[in-house]
Design an enzyme around this catalytic site. Structure first.
Site, PDB file in Angstrom:
ATOM      1  N   LYS A 101       0.665  -1.274  -0.032  1.00 49.05           N
ATOM      2  CA  LYS A 101       0.070   0.078  -0.052  1.00 49.05           C
ATOM      3  C   LYS A 101       0.701   1.323   0.187  1.00 49.05           C
ATOM      4  O   LYS A 101       0.594   2.104   0.724  1.00 49.05           O
ATOM      5  CB  LYS A 101      -0.846   0.018   1.199  1.00 49.05           C
ATOM      6  CG  LYS A 101      -2.032  -1.188   1.172  1.00 49.05           C
ATOM      7  CD  LYS A 101      -2.947  -1.171   2.286  1.00 49.05           C
ATOM      8  CE  LYS A 101      -3.742  -2.239   2.320  1.00 49.05           C
ATOM      9  NZ  LYS A 101      -4.522  -2.718   1.175  1.00 49.05           N
ATOM     10  N   CYS A 102       1.790   1.211  -0.869  1.00 49.68           N
ATOM     11  CA  CYS A 102       3.054   2.335  -0.971  1.00 49.68           C
ATOM     12  C   CYS A 102       2.684   3.063  -2.125  1.00 49.68           C
ATOM     13  O   CYS A 102       2.258   2.226  -3.276  1.00 49.68           O
ATOM     14  CB  CYS A 102       4.173   1.769  -0.738  1.00 49.68           C
ATOM     15  SG  CYS A 102       5.594   2.891  -1.144  1.00 49.68           S
ATOM     16  N   GLY A 103       3.042   4.166  -2.495  1.00 46.46           N
ATOM     17  CA  GLY A 103       3.301   5.079  -3.667  1.00 46.46           C
ATOM     18  C   GLY A 103       4.299   4.372  -4.696  1.00 46.46           C
ATOM     19  O   GLY A 103       4.178   4.522  -5.820  1.00 46.46           O
ATOM     20  N   PHE A 104       5.378   3.617  -3.948  1.00 48.45           N
ATOM     21  CA  PHE A 104       6.082   2.688  -4.849  1.00 48.45           C
ATOM     22  C   PHE A 104       5.666   1.475  -5.325  1.00 48.45           C
ATOM     23  O   PHE A 104       6.399   0.693  -5.931  1.00 48.45           O
ATOM     24  CB  PHE A 104       7.564   2.681  -4.341  1.00 48.45           C
ATOM     25  CG  PHE A 104       8.177   4.079  -4.245  1.00 48.45           C
ATOM     26  CD1 PHE A 104       8.614   4.715  -5.114  1.00 48.45           C
ATOM     27  CD2 PHE A 104       8.164   4.748  -2.706  1.00 48.45           C
ATOM     28  CE1 PHE A 104       9.071   6.044  -5.077  1.00 48.45           C
ATOM     29  CE2 PHE A 104       8.613   6.130  -2.864  1.00 48.45           C
ATOM     30  CZ  PHE A 104       9.116   6.903  -3.972  1.00 48.45           C
ATOM     31  N   THR A 105       4.434   1.151  -4.818  1.00 47.66           N
ATOM     32  CA  THR A 105       4.091  -0.304  -4.958  1.00 47.66           C
ATOM     33  C   THR A 105       3.890  -0.881  -6.348  1.00 47.66           C
ATOM     34  O   THR A 105       4.168  -1.827  -6.770  1.00 47.66           O
ATOM     35  CB  THR A 105       2.771  -0.801  -4.185  1.00 47.66           C
ATOM     36  OG1 THR A 105       2.713  -0.407  -2.712  1.00 47.66           O
ATOM     37  CG2 THR A 105       2.158  -2.172  -4.493  1.00 47.66           C
TER      38      THR A 105
END
Length: 182
Positions: free
Chosen positions: A35-39
């Site tokens: 659940k990360c912007g980098f996912t």
């Protein structure tokens, strides 16, 4: 510890694996989160894996919930998320800490060998990430520890950690470094 081969880790399914079983392979070791912007980097990592696995590349994913609680799931949820959303077929390992006193021994070793050299400020998220960390968890910017999800370590066929790539380096930009080691 002389190399990554000295460590034993657990897969997402709980099976103990000695990293010595990867001797002779090029490794890309990555701390991950769902659940990360980098996912979306899962997609690029899987593309690298598919392209180079037959030449000896292994990607090892280590989920961590240390950064803004972006990996809240259990092993089954993490596995399902990665397969359904990104078609991940590379090996994922047990969720755990990658920084601080409770960091997995492998991660303590990786960061001692390849320190933090800064974010790639050409990446559109670099300033946002830097500002967020400085405002919300400024201690993360100190020292060589992992700063955020999707920090990547490149390991040669002899188990030497040869490079570190921060979350602001997308997997596609690591391809040439991988090719040199294959």
């Amino acid at each position: 510890m002389a190399s990554v081969y000295d460590f034993t880790v657990k897969t997402l399914q709980g099976k103990e694996v000695s990293l010595s079983s990867y001797k002779g392979k090029v490794l890309l070791i990555v701390n991950t989160a769902s659940k990360c912007g980098f996912t979306p980097q899962y997609e690029g990592l899987e593309a690298l894996y598919k392209k180079y696995k037959d030449q000896g590349l292994e990607i090892l994913g280590f989920p961590s919930n240390q950064f803004a609680h972006q990996e809240p799931g259990n092993a089954g949820e993490i596995s399902e998320f990665c397969k359904v959303n990104y078609g991940v077929t590379f090996q994922l390992f047990e969720k755990g800490d990658v920084r601080g006193e409770n960091a997995q021994p492998l991660y303590k070793y990786l960061t001692s060998v390849q320190g933090f050299k800064g974010f790639d400020m050409k990446h559109p998220a670099a300033k946002i990430l830097t500002d967020f960390i400085k405002e919300n968890c400024p201690e993360y910017m100190e020292g060589d520890s992992i700063k955020w999800n999707f920090t990547k370590f490149l390991v040669d066929r002899k188990g030497n950690v040869v490079a570190r790539f921060e979350p602001t380096t997308v997997p596609e930009d690591i391809a040439s470094a991988i090719e040199k080691l294959l």
